[in-house]
Design an enzyme around this catalytic site. Structure first.
Site, mmCIF file in Angstrom:
data_model
loop_
_atom_site.group_PDB
_atom_site.id
_atom_site.type_symbol
_atom_site.label_atom_id
_atom_site.label_comp_id
_atom_site.label_asym_id
_atom_site.label_seq_id
_atom_site.Cartn_x
_atom_site.Cartn_y
_atom_site.Cartn_z
ATOM 1 N N ARG A 45 32.304 -23.866 1.564
ATOM 2 C CA ARG A 45 30.924 -24.017 2.005
ATOM 3 C C ARG A 45 30.336 -22.668 2.404
ATOM 4 N NH1 ARG A 45 29.096 -27.717 5.829
ATOM 5 N NH2 ARG A 45 30.302 -29.305 4.814
ATOM 6 N N LYS A 61 24.462 -30.251 10.891
ATOM 7 C CA LYS A 61 23.274 -31.088 11.068
ATOM 8 C C LYS A 61 23.164 -31.567 12.502
ATOM 9 C CE LYS A 61 22.941 -33.266 6.527
ATOM 10 N NZ LYS A 61 23.291 -34.508 5.839
ATOM 11 N N GLU A 93 23.148 -36.963 2.168
ATOM 12 C CA GLU A 93 22.898 -38.153 2.966
ATOM 13 C C GLU A 93 21.544 -37.950 3.655
ATOM 14 O OE1 GLU A 93 25.887 -39.164 5.883
ATOM 15 O OE2 GLU A 93 24.707 -40.920 6.489
#
Ligand code: ATP
Ligand code: MG
Length: 580
Positions: free
Chosen positions: A280, A290, A44
């Site tokens: 992850r 983020k 994104e």
């Protein structure tokens, strides 16, 4: 097309196949890919890519490459309030830097909004979606808890005609943000909460960085993602573990698309995208969310997204991390479903391994003290040959000059040395690297006992650094000729946080753990050849560490050096872990 610019880390046959490779291999062999494996990397554009994304990139592009297929770069730009073109452009730059290329397979979710809207209309017509007017709090309350069935929305059974009218009103801007939304009509009693009539379209009166004011309704991730995969003909959709519970919904959307005849047919095979999840990447001494990285940038606790201490790819690039080291690290950590945290020293070691092979060697002194060779004439200039890179014979040698006065590191001298100290001390002999042997005879101190000058003599027959009679000299130190040294700015970077898991506890804010010594600005006395280093060019300051000429702050002939890493794992040493 999926290519990595160098192939030294690519040896898929050397390691056993991980579960994603086995999965893709079986599907490909069974003909379910229509002859072409297609994967995607779907960031994104709401931030910069970090080392965690690098792992996903290496998995997505790596699998496509291994099976001779393609990996799409797709911007998953469905939430306009946080997205920007700046982020989109940097994502592309970072993927290219890492050595991967999507060729002409670039996609954006926004380009599929028309089709997504039609798909939503289709669902409404079939009675599989409805407009809901519950507030967010009510919606959560009605959804309930996994062990008990939820409560249906009062508008769950509105007619398709009415829903279509309401949905069009949503699109036409009749409602405010949050006033209503479109929900898929699935199962309010499902033990999987994501299956309880999830929201698939919401109202958001925010212009899109790419489409401007065209839309005020935007699809939700769980609806948009499978549609994007299906319309692009993606065969294998790999993501991180938190999406595992969303997979039934992913499959539900794919089933609806299949009923609508929306699946791509390749070589006569209908392509049904499938999702699988891997754990992850987490690494010690940093944060990867983020939101937290953005907070560091916005509060100016770091100097931007590309601050060399950030775990972002642009930060690592500026720090001097070679892309092949980042790829080798991602390959080394492997692909599993176990939640784990990888020690950052493994990444640092990958960086050193590459730089050891590639970085030129030069001499620089960070904490100088004067050394005087008393038996050399004032103004005498001697030239010696210095090796440019002992790991690479093709790098050759260079001429370095020295004279009566030199700079050496203050820590290379001790007044009362322990027995195993092989460097400078009164009465001892050392090798001044590449130059000669030097015997220290006395020092000059100030009234506080601070060493001002180290004096001694050289043996001209030892030019080059070897004893003419062949006796061995254990200590070798680096130096810089005082008459020709140039002063250059240096930034000594260290880990951004001083604890292994800065966001690991709820009592402290992660910012409390910032390492106050993560940047130390200083000046180095350098051999003149360091002046010509170009932005981005790596170098090893002998015995001190790897450095790189900063890509932003260096000017022609005036580089500013960033420390990429120390030569050894100094953290492990501090913590008694040994280190190499
Ligand atoms: P957000 O909180 O904004 O969703 P994100 O880190 O998930 O952040 P995306 O841009 O959605 O960011 O991520 C793109 C892809 O990278 C996703 O497929 C995601 O699973 C993967 N990814 C993100 N972080 C990691 C990580 N730490 N390790 C491995 N893959 C990751
Ligand atoms: Mg995400």
């Amino acid at each position: 097309m999926s290519t990595a610019s160098t192939s030294e880390t690519d040896h898929p046959s050397a390691t056993p196949k991980h579960f994603l490779e086995q999965w893709i291999e079986a599907d490909h062999a069974a003909g379910r890919t229509g002859g072409k494996v297609v994967t995607r990397f779907p960031p994104e554009p709401n931030g910069y890519l970090h080392i965690g994304h690098a792992k996903a990139i290496c998995v997505d592009f790596g699998m496509a490459k291994e099976f001779g297929g393609e990996c799409h770069l797709r911007l998953d730009d469905t939430n306009p309030s946080k997205e920007s073109d700046e982020f989109a452009q940097n994502i592309k730059e970072d993927i290219h830097w890492l050595g991967w290329d999507w060729g002409d397979c670039f996609y954006s979710a926004a380009d599929m909004f028309d089709e997504m809207f039609e798909i939503a209309e289709n669902l409404i017509r079939k009675g599989q979606a409805y407009v809901c007017f519950l507030s967010q709090e009510e919606w959560k309350k009605y959804r309930g808890i996994p062990t008990e069935p939820g409560t249906p929305s009062p508008t769950r059974d509105t007619s398709p005609e009415e829903n279509l009218r309401l949905f069009h009103e949503m699109r036409d801007g009749k409602y405010a943000d949050g006033e209503c939304c479109l929900r898929a009509k699935i199962d309010m009693a499902s033990p999987n909460i994501h299956f309880r009539d999830p929201v698939i379209y919401r109202i958001h009166h925010v212009p899109h960085y790419h489409l401007g004011n065209k839309w005020c309704v935007y699809p939700m991730y769980d609806f948009a993602h499978p549609i994007e995969d299906a319309l692009e003909g993606v065969t294998h959709s790999m993501c991180t573990l938190e999406f595992e519970v969303h997979r039934p919904l992913y499959d539900w959307v794919i089933d609806r698309l299949d009923e609508m005849g929306k699946l791509v047919v390749r070589n006569g095979v209908k392509i049904r995208p499938c999702q699988r999840e891997f754990s992850r990447l987490n690494i010690t001494y940093t944060v990867m969310s983020k939101r937290k990285l953005l907070e560091l940038v916005e509060r100016k606790l770091v100097c931007g997204w590309d601050d060399p201490r950030m775990p972002t790819l642009c930060g690592m690039r500026r720090r001097g991390y070679p892309p092949e080291a980042v790829r080798a690290f991602c390959e080394g950590v492997g692909v599993t479903k176990f939640i784990s945290t990888t020690d950052v020293s493994i990444l640092e070691q990958c960086v050193r391994e590459v730089l050891n092979r590639t970085a030129a060697r030069r001499m620089a002194v960070l904490n100088p003290v004067k050394l005087v060779i008393d038996n050399m004439e004032e103004g005498q200039v001697v030239s010696c040959d210095a090796v440019n890179n002992p790991e690479n014979p093709d790098a050759g040698t260079r001429k370095v000059v020295f004279g009566r006065e030199m700079w050496v590191e203050r820590d290379d001298f001790m007044k009362d040395p322990p027995k195993k100290f092989f460097r400078l001390s009164v009465g001892r002999e050392v090798r001044l690297k590449y130059a000669c042997l030097f015997t220290c005879t006395h020092i000059v101190e100030d009234e506080k006992g601070e060493v001002l000058e180290i004096h001694g003599t050289w043996d001209p027959a030892s030019l080059g650094g070897n004893a003419p009679d062949g006796h061995s000299v254990r200590g070798t130190i680096h130096w810089v000729d005082a008459a020709t040294a140039v002063k250059l700015p240096v930034r000594l970077y260290d880990r951004l946080f001083c604890v292994e898991e800065p966001d690991g506890d709820s009592e402290h804010d992660f910012k409390e753990y910032l390492n106050p010594r993560s940047i130390v600005k200083t000046t180095a006395l350098c051999e003149p050849s360091l002046q010509v280093f170009k932005p981005g060019e790596p170098v090893q300051f002998e015995r001190l560490g790897y450095f790189v000429a900063d890509s932003k702050d260096s000017a022609d002939g005036a580089p500013v050096f960033n420390r990429t890493s120390t030569l050894r794992d100094s953290w492990a040493k501090q913590q008694g872990k040994g280190g190499k």
